[in-house]
Every structure is written in C-alpha cells, then in structure tokens.
Motif scaffolding. Structure first.
Motif, mmCIF file in Angstrom:
data_model
loop_
_atom_site.group_PDB
_atom_site.id
_atom_site.type_symbol
_atom_site.label_atom_id
_atom_site.label_comp_id
_atom_site.label_asym_id
_atom_site.label_seq_id
_atom_site.Cartn_x
_atom_site.Cartn_y
_atom_site.Cartn_z
ATOM 1 N N VAL A 34 0.838 -1.205 0.000
ATOM 2 C CA VAL A 34 0.000 0.000 0.000
ATOM 3 C C VAL A 34 0.870 1.250 0.000
ATOM 4 C CG1 VAL A 34 -1.598 1.369 1.396
ATOM 5 C CG2 VAL A 34 -1.996 -1.081 1.086
ATOM 6 N N ALA A 35 1.907 1.268 0.841
ATOM 7 C CA ALA A 35 2.778 2.440 0.930
ATOM 8 C C ALA A 35 3.457 2.731 -0.406
ATOM 9 C CB ALA A 35 3.829 2.223 2.023
ATOM 10 N N VAL A 36 3.948 1.690 -1.052
ATOM 11 C CA VAL A 36 4.597 1.867 -2.354
ATOM 12 C C VAL A 36 3.622 2.472 -3.358
ATOM 13 C CG1 VAL A 36 5.569 0.649 -4.331
ATOM 14 C CG2 VAL A 36 6.323 0.066 -2.045
ATOM 15 N N ARG A 37 2.412 1.940 -3.389
ATOM 16 C CA ARG A 37 1.425 2.443 -4.347
ATOM 17 C C ARG A 37 1.090 3.903 -4.086
ATOM 18 N NH1 ARG A 37 -3.870 2.627 -3.764
ATOM 19 N NH2 ARG A 37 -3.938 1.019 -2.139
ATOM 20 N N LEU A 38 0.867 4.248 -2.825
ATOM 21 C CA LEU A 38 0.518 5.634 -2.491
ATOM 22 C C LEU A 38 1.683 6.586 -2.753
ATOM 23 C CD1 LEU A 38 -1.567 5.148 0.781
ATOM 24 C CD2 LEU A 38 -2.403 5.735 -1.500
ATOM 25 N N PHE A 39 2.885 6.171 -2.404
ATOM 26 C CA PHE A 39 4.046 7.026 -2.663
ATOM 27 C C PHE A 39 4.208 7.265 -4.164
ATOM 28 C CE2 PHE A 39 6.375 5.502 1.429
ATOM 29 C CZ PHE A 39 5.626 6.390 2.185
ATOM 30 N N ALA A 40 3.999 6.218 -4.963
ATOM 31 C CA ALA A 40 4.141 6.348 -6.414
ATOM 32 C C ALA A 40 3.039 7.232 -6.994
ATOM 33 C CB ALA A 40 4.117 4.972 -7.071
ATOM 34 N N GLU A 41 1.827 7.122 -6.429
ATOM 35 C CA GLU A 41 0.701 7.885 -6.959
ATOM 36 C C GLU A 41 0.705 9.337 -6.494
ATOM 37 O OE1 GLU A 41 -2.778 5.844 -5.644
ATOM 38 O OE2 GLU A 41 -2.581 4.202 -7.097
ATOM 39 N N LYS A 42 1.024 9.550 -5.198
ATOM 40 C CA LYS A 42 0.850 10.875 -4.611
ATOM 41 C C LYS A 42 2.147 11.574 -4.240
ATOM 42 C CE LYS A 42 -2.329 11.332 -1.565
ATOM 43 N NZ LYS A 42 -3.150 11.203 -0.334
ATOM 44 N N GLY A 43 3.215 10.809 -4.117
ATOM 45 C CA GLY A 43 4.449 11.372 -3.590
ATOM 46 C C GLY A 43 4.547 11.125 -2.102
ATOM 47 N N VAL A 44 5.749 11.176 -1.579
ATOM 48 C CA VAL A 44 5.966 10.866 -0.163
ATOM 49 C C VAL A 44 5.384 11.946 0.740
ATOM 50 C CG1 VAL A 44 7.711 10.448 1.610
ATOM 51 C CG2 VAL A 44 8.030 9.530 -0.688
ATOM 52 N N ALA A 45 5.664 13.204 0.433
ATOM 53 C CA ALA A 45 5.214 14.298 1.302
ATOM 54 C C ALA A 45 3.694 14.356 1.403
ATOM 55 C CB ALA A 45 5.764 15.627 0.790
ATOM 56 N N ALA A 46 3.003 14.020 0.322
ATOM 57 C CA ALA A 46 1.540 14.113 0.296
ATOM 58 C C ALA A 46 0.852 12.876 0.858
ATOM 59 C CB ALA A 46 1.061 14.358 -1.131
ATOM 60 N N THR A 47 1.618 11.880 1.264
ATOM 61 C CA THR A 47 1.048 10.645 1.815
ATOM 62 C C THR A 47 1.304 10.593 3.308
ATOM 63 O OG1 THR A 47 1.468 9.463 -0.258
ATOM 64 C CG2 THR A 47 1.071 8.128 1.698
ATOM 65 N N ALA A 49 0.908 8.692 7.222
ATOM 66 C CA ALA A 49 0.867 7.366 7.837
ATOM 67 C C ALA A 49 -0.571 6.916 8.055
ATOM 68 C CB ALA A 49 1.626 7.383 9.158
ATOM 69 N N ASP A 50 -1.448 7.856 8.390
ATOM 70 C CA ASP A 50 -2.864 7.521 8.581
ATOM 71 C C ASP A 50 -3.480 6.966 7.300
ATOM 72 O OD1 ASP A 50 -2.802 8.349 11.204
ATOM 73 O OD2 ASP A 50 -3.531 10.374 10.767
ATOM 74 N N GLU A 51 -3.129 7.563 6.146
ATOM 75 C CA GLU A 51 -3.653 7.076 4.872
ATOM 76 C C GLU A 51 -3.152 5.664 4.569
ATOM 77 O OE1 GLU A 51 -4.039 10.332 1.552
ATOM 78 O OE2 GLU A 51 -2.289 10.816 2.785
ATOM 79 N N ILE A 52 -1.862 5.449 4.804
ATOM 80 C CA ILE A 52 -1.301 4.121 4.556
ATOM 81 C C ILE A 52 -2.009 3.081 5.410
ATOM 82 C CG2 ILE A 52 0.776 2.698 4.719
ATOM 83 C CD1 ILE A 52 2.410 5.270 4.255
ATOM 84 N N ALA A 53 -2.181 3.394 6.694
ATOM 85 C CA ALA A 53 -2.829 2.454 7.612
ATOM 86 C C ALA A 53 -4.266 2.165 7.185
ATOM 87 C CB ALA A 53 -2.796 3.025 9.031
ATOM 88 N N ALA A 54 -5.002 3.225 6.842
ATOM 89 C CA ALA A 54 -6.407 3.041 6.448
ATOM 90 C C ALA A 54 -6.519 2.178 5.191
ATOM 91 C CB ALA A 54 -7.056 4.404 6.219
ATOM 92 N N GLU A 55 -5.665 2.452 4.206
ATOM 93 C CA GLU A 55 -5.696 1.670 2.959
ATOM 94 C C GLU A 55 -5.308 0.219 3.202
ATOM 95 O OE1 GLU A 55 -6.192 2.264 -0.390
ATOM 96 O OE2 GLU A 55 -6.895 4.321 -0.184
ATOM 97 N N ALA A 56 -4.418 -0.007 4.171
ATOM 98 C CA ALA A 56 -3.962 -1.369 4.467
ATOM 99 C C ALA A 56 -4.914 -2.100 5.404
ATOM 100 C CB ALA A 56 -2.568 -1.337 5.079
ATOM 101 N N GLY A 57 -5.897 -1.398 5.959
ATOM 102 C CA GLY A 57 -6.867 -2.030 6.848
ATOM 103 C C GLY A 57 -6.350 -2.288 8.243
ATOM 104 N N VAL A 58 -5.402 -1.458 8.691
ATOM 105 C CA VAL A 58 -4.882 -1.583 10.054
ATOM 106 C C VAL A 58 -4.977 -0.224 10.732
ATOM 107 C CG1 VAL A 58 -3.284 -3.431 9.408
ATOM 108 C CG2 VAL A 58 -2.489 -1.051 9.398
ATOM 109 N N SER A 59 -4.801 -0.205 12.032
ATOM 110 C CA SER A 59 -4.804 1.064 12.746
ATOM 111 C C SER A 59 -3.453 1.751 12.579
ATOM 112 C CB SER A 59 -5.085 0.842 14.234
ATOM 113 O OG SER A 59 -3.998 0.153 14.841
#
Length: 211
Positions: A34-47, A49-59
């Motif tokens: 999930v983190a790789v996909r979001l970083f590639a799509e949005k960039g690191v600064a715009a992503t 930790a809350d977004e990564i967790a939510a997309e991955a289905g964890v807290s």
C-alpha cells in the motif's frame, strides 16, 4: 500415547516460522504494498501514515508498531528477493564458481522484488526522496550478512570470514546499481531487469579478473 503435535510445533520442526510470525510478516508486506502504491501515486510528502494504515486495513497504532517511519513501510517489499537469492546460492553446487552459480539463478530471483511496476517507481523515487533513499540503502546493508551466510555455506567458511563478506558486498552493490540503472534510465531499458542484473554481475567479475 501423547497428544498429537500442534500445527505450530509441526511448523517449527519443518523450519517454518510460527503462524503468528507469518501473519505479522504478511501484514507488514500488505502495508508495504500500500505504501509503495501511495508514494508512487501521490508522492511521499503528500502521503500520511494515517492514509497508509487506512488503505492497508490496520490502525495507525499498528503501523507504528511495525515501522518507525512512514518511509520505512516500504522495506519488506524491497527485501523480498534477498531470501530467495540466498536460498538459491545455498542450494547451488560448491564445485561451480560463484559467478556461474549466479548465472544459473532464476531470473525472477535476481529482481529486487517480484517485478512490480510500483516498486520500480519507488526505486525511481529514491533518487530524489532522502527518506526512501535511506531505506533503500539500509535494506541492501541488511542483505549483506544474509548473502555472506549463503556464500559461506557453499564453501564451508565462516560467514564472518573476509572472502564471503566481500563477495556478498560485491553482489549486493552490483544488484543495487543494476536496479537503479534500470529504474532511473527507462529510455534505455530495452531488456528485462534480470538481464541488466546479470550483466552487472558479469561486469563486476570481469573487473576483478582484469585487476
């Protein structure tokens, strides 16, 4: 008659990690993807930790339990190929040269991951994102003792001996540079990544022979 062995005990005897450890590893890998996909799509600064967790289905709390920074979330995916490569080297014949053993390794094992386009995008980002660059280099640093142990297994040497450590470092750097060259120069990547990786290993071997 004693009780039948538990599945955990059977796994331990078979050399497999306990179920809990396998679940943790699977969760870490899911977060990494999930983190790789979001970083590639949005960039690191715009992503976040809350977004990564939510997309991955964890807290978010679970994410921080597994990773110290949001950039570190990508590490499990970057490290996927190391164990496969090490296992292939352990299973190779000690009678053949190390370069021949590497040439015989399956192409997909020579890749930094299973060939995900998102991961190639991530390697491209390591050129401009210091946090991801640090994770990329740390992943390769941690790969060296794993490779040194596999090389030493072929020769009967100690993994701490100089020869397997130097060989592991050479292989490690050659594969890292190959992945970077492939990802950073898409205009000249007319070949598959494993071909570039094998060429990098041949170059390293030839340089040593000439020296």
């Amino acid at each position: 008659m004693g009780d039948a062995p538990t599945s955990a005990a059977q796994s331990a005897r078979a050399g497999r990690p306990p179920l809990t450890e396998r679940r943790k590893a699977a969760t870490r890998l899911e977060i990494a993807e999930v983190a790789v996909r979001l970083f590639a799509e949005k960039g690191v600064a715009a992503t976040s930790a809350d977004e990564i967790a939510a997309e991955a289905g964890v807290s978010t709390r679970t994410l921080w339990r597994y990773f110290p920074t949001k950039e570190a979330c990508v590490q499990p995916l970057l490290a996927v190929g190391v164990d496969s490569l090490a296992e292939a080297l352990r299973n190779s014949s000690g009678d053949e040269s190390l370069i021949d053993a590497l040439e015989a390794v399956r192409p997909d094992t020579m890749r930094p991951t299973a060939g995900s386009e998102d991961v190639l995008s991530l390697v491209r980002l390591t050129r401009t994102e210091p946090g991801l660059r640090a994770v990329w280099l740390q992943t390769h640093l941690e790969a060296e003792p794993v490779l040194a142990e596999a090389i030493a297994h072929r020769t009967g040497e100690s993994p701490d001996a100089l020869a397997p450590r130097v060989a592991a470092a050479m292989i490690n750097v050659a594969l890292r540079v190959a992945a970077e060259d492939y990802a950073w120069n898409p205009e000249r990547s007319g070949r598959a990544l494993d071909e570039v990786a094998h060429e990098a290993l041949r170059i390293a071997a030839e340089v040593l022979r000439q020296g």
